[in-house]
Design a protein around this motif. Structure first.
Motif, short mmCIF file in Angstrom:
data_model
loop_
_atom_site.label_atom_id
_atom_site.label_comp_id
_atom_site.label_asym_id
_atom_site.label_seq_id
_atom_site.Cartn_x
_atom_site.Cartn_y
_atom_site.Cartn_z
N ALA A 38 -49.18 45.66 -24.50
CA ALA A 38 -48.78 45.04 -23.39
C ALA A 38 -49.22 43.46 -23.29
O ALA A 38 -48.45 42.85 -22.75
CB ALA A 38 -49.45 45.78 -22.20
N ALA A 39 -50.40 43.25 -23.83
CA ALA A 39 -50.87 41.90 -23.72
C ALA A 39 -50.04 41.06 -24.88
O ALA A 39 -49.75 40.09 -24.32
CB ALA A 39 -52.30 42.09 -24.31
N THR A 40 -49.59 41.60 -26.06
CA THR A 40 -48.92 40.72 -27.01
C THR A 40 -47.46 40.57 -26.40
O THR A 40 -46.97 39.22 -26.46
CB THR A 40 -48.95 41.14 -28.37
N ASN A 77 -55.48 35.68 -20.75
CA ASN A 77 -56.56 36.52 -20.36
C ASN A 77 -56.26 38.03 -20.00
O ASN A 77 -55.35 37.95 -19.02
CB ASN A 77 -57.54 36.06 -19.26
N PHE A 78 -56.82 39.17 -20.29
CA PHE A 78 -56.31 40.39 -19.95
C PHE A 78 -57.74 41.19 -19.70
O PHE A 78 -57.69 42.48 -20.21
CB PHE A 78 -55.68 41.12 -21.26
N GLY A 79 -58.41 40.82 -18.87
CA GLY A 79 -59.63 41.63 -18.41
C GLY A 79 -60.77 41.60 -19.32
O GLY A 79 -61.49 40.66 -19.57
N ASP A 80 -60.94 42.58 -20.05
CA ASP A 80 -61.95 42.82 -20.95
C ASP A 80 -61.95 42.02 -22.28
O ASP A 80 -62.84 42.01 -23.08
CB ASP A 80 -62.00 44.41 -21.42
N PHE A 81 -60.48 41.69 -22.60
CA PHE A 81 -60.33 40.91 -23.70
C PHE A 81 -59.29 39.82 -23.46
O PHE A 81 -58.63 39.65 -22.51
CB PHE A 81 -59.75 41.80 -24.76
N SER A 82 -59.33 38.95 -24.43
CA SER A 82 -58.29 37.80 -24.30
C SER A 82 -57.51 37.57 -25.59
O SER A 82 -58.23 37.90 -26.60
CB SER A 82 -58.94 36.62 -23.73
N ALA A 134 -63.13 41.45 -26.37
CA ALA A 134 -63.77 40.11 -26.50
C ALA A 134 -62.39 39.13 -26.79
O ALA A 134 -61.50 39.50 -27.12
CB ALA A 134 -64.81 39.89 -27.37
N PRO A 135 -62.81 37.84 -26.94
CA PRO A 135 -61.67 36.91 -27.42
C PRO A 135 -61.15 37.33 -28.83
O PRO A 135 -61.79 37.31 -29.57
CB PRO A 135 -62.00 35.50 -27.29
#
Ligand SMILES: [Zn+2]
Length: 318
Positions: A277-279, A299-304, A227-228
């Motif tokens: 990868a997101a960070t 935004n990264f799909g299932d989480f942000s 989630a966020p």
């Protein structure tokens, strides 16, 4: 006056019988998506309590979930042979200790994933609290008044089942005392079960993950959930969160499941790759984001990941 009443009556009759205009659609509510389907895969344990839901997620691990308040906070009860470790104590609504007492007779050690009020607010009910020796933790252990956090617990943030004995107008987070300070890398041995504490600041200065290698689980608190993820408040650090994501990635071969502090449990450890990868994407200036007021959402799909704007990272630091 009579004329006005008659007119009103006529309007009501007319509107109810003849008006073909569609009704305005109901405002979408945050709880429309609840209950979450993913909880149905676990054995639900009846503890005779309408505020908490308890699920047996493994042979020796319970999840205690608050599904009726928008935070959807989760604590975990880990059974060893000598002690039980209670990972977080939720928001201080409802009698958490009475629920825990139904699940085990073992002496309880509380260890929080961090000291935000939605993770520590029933600490006061328990005798043995482990925590970090940081000024931030000590500050939060003094509790929070209704003036501080009352706005987070209103009938707008709850959709049902508020305990009758709970006075929402007096909501507060009670003070507690830390009995033992834990160090980075320390192992809490609860008897035939070793839980390692790893410092992972970023979401808060005192965030930790708890790694149970034998059972291949990582308790992530608010450092990861699908989630966020909040890395924008005054006391967050994106630089720390970036390093934390690398540290967590280092455990990708040691765990299968991530056990978050909100919403859903037993998430696949493949998220450790995605979080790292997101960070890296967040600190890349070419990555698109949603611009908010003093915030950015990536935004990264299932989480942000929600961070400060401008980024508080390296040369971009405020
Ligand atoms: Zn938090």
């Amino acid at each position: 006056m009579i004329k006005k009443i008659a007119l009103t009556l006529f309007s009501i009759l007319f509107m109810s019988s003849c008006d073909k205009q569609p009704e305005a659609p109901a405002e979408p509510k945050w709880h429309d998506a609840l209950p979450r389907e993913s909880w149905s895969q676990f054995e639900k344990v009846d503890v005779g309590n309408s505020w908490f839901e308890v699920y047996k997620v493994t042979d020796n691990t319970y999840a205690i979930y608050e599904p009726f308040q928008w935070q959807e906070a989760i604590s975990y009860l880990l059974l060893g042979s000598d002690n039980a470790l209670l990972v977080d104590t939720l928001q201080g609504v409802g009698d958490l200790k009475s629920v825990v007492d139904q699940l085990t007779n073992l002496p309880i050690i509380v260890m929080n994933t961090h000291s935000h009020y939605d993770h520590v607010s029933s600490n006061y009910q328990f005798e043995t609290i482990y925590g970090l020796d940081t000024p931030y933790t000590a500050g939060n252990a003094k509790g929070h008044s209704n003036a501080d956090i009352g706005s987070s617990m209103t009938m707008d943030t709850i959709w049902k089942n508020l305990p009758e004995e709970f006075d929402i107008t007096k909501y507060e987070s009670k003070a507690y005392e830390i009995d033992k300070f834990v160090n980075d890398g320390e192992i809490i041995d609860i008897g035939s079960r070793e839980i390692q504490v790893i410092f992972t600041p970023g979401h808060s200065p005192d965030s930790v993950i708890l790694v149970d290698k034998a059972n291949r689980m990582m308790f992530t608190g608010d450092t990861f959930y699908p989630a966020p993820i909040y890395v924008y408040s005054e006391t967050t650090s994106l630089e720390d969160f970036f390093i934390t994501s690398q540290i967590m990635f280092g455990y990708r071969n040691d765990v299968d499941y991530l056990m978050p502090g909100h919403n859903e449990t037993m998430q696949p450890a493949s998220y450790l790759d995605e979080l790292r990868a997101a960070t890296m994407a967040v600190i890349n200036p070419t990555t698109p984001f949603e611009q908010g007021r003093n915030r950015r959402t990536y935004n990264f799909g299932d989480f942000s990941i929600i961070v400060k704007d401008p980024l508080d990272f390296g040369i971009n630091a405020e």
